[in-house]
Design an enzyme around this catalytic site. Sequence first.
Site, PDB file in Angstrom:
ATOM      1  N   LYS A   1     -35.370  -7.787  27.084  1.00 47.66           N
ATOM      2  CA  LYS A   1     -35.539  -7.890  25.668  1.00 47.66           C
ATOM      3  C   LYS A   1     -36.437  -9.019  25.620  1.00 47.66           C
ATOM      4  O   LYS A   1     -35.661 -10.104  25.160  1.00 47.66           O
ATOM      5  CB  LYS A   1     -34.790  -7.761  25.091  1.00 47.66           C
ATOM      6  CG  LYS A   1     -34.520  -7.738  23.688  1.00 47.66           C
ATOM      7  CD  LYS A   1     -33.089  -6.820  22.767  1.00 47.66           C
ATOM      8  CE  LYS A   1     -33.000  -6.486  21.510  1.00 47.66           C
ATOM      9  NZ  LYS A   1     -34.681  -5.774  20.766  1.00 47.66           N
TER      10      LYS A   1
HETATM   11  N1  PMP Z   1     -36.145   0.045  22.522  1.00 51.34           N
HETATM   12  C1  PMP Z   1     -36.469  -1.150  21.777  1.00 51.34           C
HETATM   13  C2  PMP Z   1     -38.401  -1.367  21.738  1.00 51.34           C
HETATM   14  C3  PMP Z   1     -35.328  -2.029  20.836  1.00 51.34           C
HETATM   15  O1  PMP Z   1     -36.244  -3.091  20.769  1.00 51.34           O
HETATM   16  C4  PMP Z   1     -34.391  -1.025  20.788  1.00 51.34           C
HETATM   17  C5  PMP Z   1     -33.726  -2.354  19.649  1.00 51.34           C
HETATM   18  N2  PMP Z   1     -32.818  -3.728  20.654  1.00 51.34           N
HETATM   19  C6  PMP Z   1     -34.129   0.073  21.605  1.00 51.34           C
HETATM   20  C7  PMP Z   1     -35.018   0.498  22.141  1.00 51.34           C
HETATM   21  C8  PMP Z   1     -32.650   0.204  21.311  1.00 51.34           C
HETATM   22  O2  PMP Z   1     -31.568  -0.908  22.180  1.00 51.34           O
HETATM   23  P1  PMP Z   1     -30.326  -0.531  21.873  1.00 51.34           P
HETATM   24  O3  PMP Z   1     -29.701   0.254  21.279  1.00 51.34           O
HETATM   25  O4  PMP Z   1     -29.795  -1.850  22.446  1.00 51.34           O
HETATM   26  O5  PMP Z   1     -30.173  -1.337  20.157  1.00 51.34           O
END
Ligand code: PMP
Length: 303
Positions: free
Chosen positions: A157
Site C-alpha cells: 500500500k
Molecule cells: N483496494 C485499494 C486500492 C484500497 O486503497 C483499499 C483501501 N485501503 C482497499 C482495496 C481496501 O483495503 P482495506 O479493507 O484494508 O481498507
Amino acid sequence: MNKSEKIWMNGELIDWNDAKIHILSHVIHYGSSTFEGIRCYETAKGPAILFLDAHIKRLYDSSKIYRIEIPYSMQELKDAVLDTIRVNGHKSCYIRPLVYRGQGALGVNPHLAAIEVAIATWEWGTYLGEDVLETGVDVRVSSWNRLAPNTLPTWAKAGGNYLNSQLIKMEAIMDNYAEGIGLDINGYVSEGSGENIFVVRDGIIYTPMSGQSVLAGLTRQAVIHIAKELGYEIRETSIPREALYIADEVFLTGTAAEITPVRSIDKYPIGNEMRGPVTETLQSHYLKIVQTGEDPYNWLTFI
Ligand code: PMP
C-alpha cells in the site's frame, strides 16, 4: 477536513498546523511512501480500533517491499496510534499512519533520503456518501486498468499506487458516479480506486484473487471470514466484466467504505437496485462488531 489537535511525527506529538515537510522531500517527487488507513469506532464498550495489528503488519510489509526500514518497532507504532487518539480525545476517527522518504539527495535513488513516520487522526463519516450503506452507490467500469503484476506491487500500500486510483476516481466523479471499478490488464474485474469488490450470483460469492491486481484488503479478508462462517460458498477467482452486469448483488469493501452495496454499474441495474440480502447479512455482522464492541474474532483494540 476535521482538524484534530495533534499529529504524531517522528516520535513526538506536535500541533496539527506544525506537521510539515520540506518541498524537496523525496516522497513528493517520486511517490515514495507507504501508508495505512485504519478506523477507530465508537463501540458500546468504548472507542476501539479495528484490525490494528493487521494494519501495522501490512505497513511493515509494504515498507519492506520498498526496502524502507521503519525506525520504530511495531509495538512502538501501535502505542503511538493509541497515544495520538487519546491526546486528540476522539471517540471515533480515521487513522493515517504514513512512512515516507524525506530529505537527502534528490535523485531517484531512494536510499539517500531519510525515513520519516507520521500518524494523523481525524473524524470522518461515511466514505462514499450519506445513506449509501443502505441505498447503495452507482459506479462505472473505468477506462483505466489497475496495476499489472511485476510493475507496481499491489500488495504494497504505497503512495505511488494511488496515481492510478486518482485517475479512476476522477473519471468516475466527473461522470457523476460514486466510484470507478478498474479491470486488470487482461480485462478481468480488479477493484475500485480504494475498495475491493465482491459479486454475488445464485447464492455464491465471488471476489478477484489477491496478489494479481488488487490490494490484500483487510475488510475483504474479514468479509471472506464472516461469509465462510455463515456457510456461504466463496470463490476467489477471475471475474469477467459481464459478470458484473448480470450479478444479483455487488458490494465494495474497505476500511473507509466498510461494506457498501452497489446499485448500478454502467447504468445496468444490479439486482433490485438496492442492498441485497447477502450484502445486508454480511454488512450487519461486520457492523455489529464495531457498534456493540462484541468481538468474537479479536479484531478490536480498545483505547
Ligand atoms: N483496494 C485499494 C486500492 C484500497 O486503497 C483499499 C483501501 N485501503 C482497499 C482495496 C481496501 O483495503 P482495506 O479493507 O484494508 O481498507
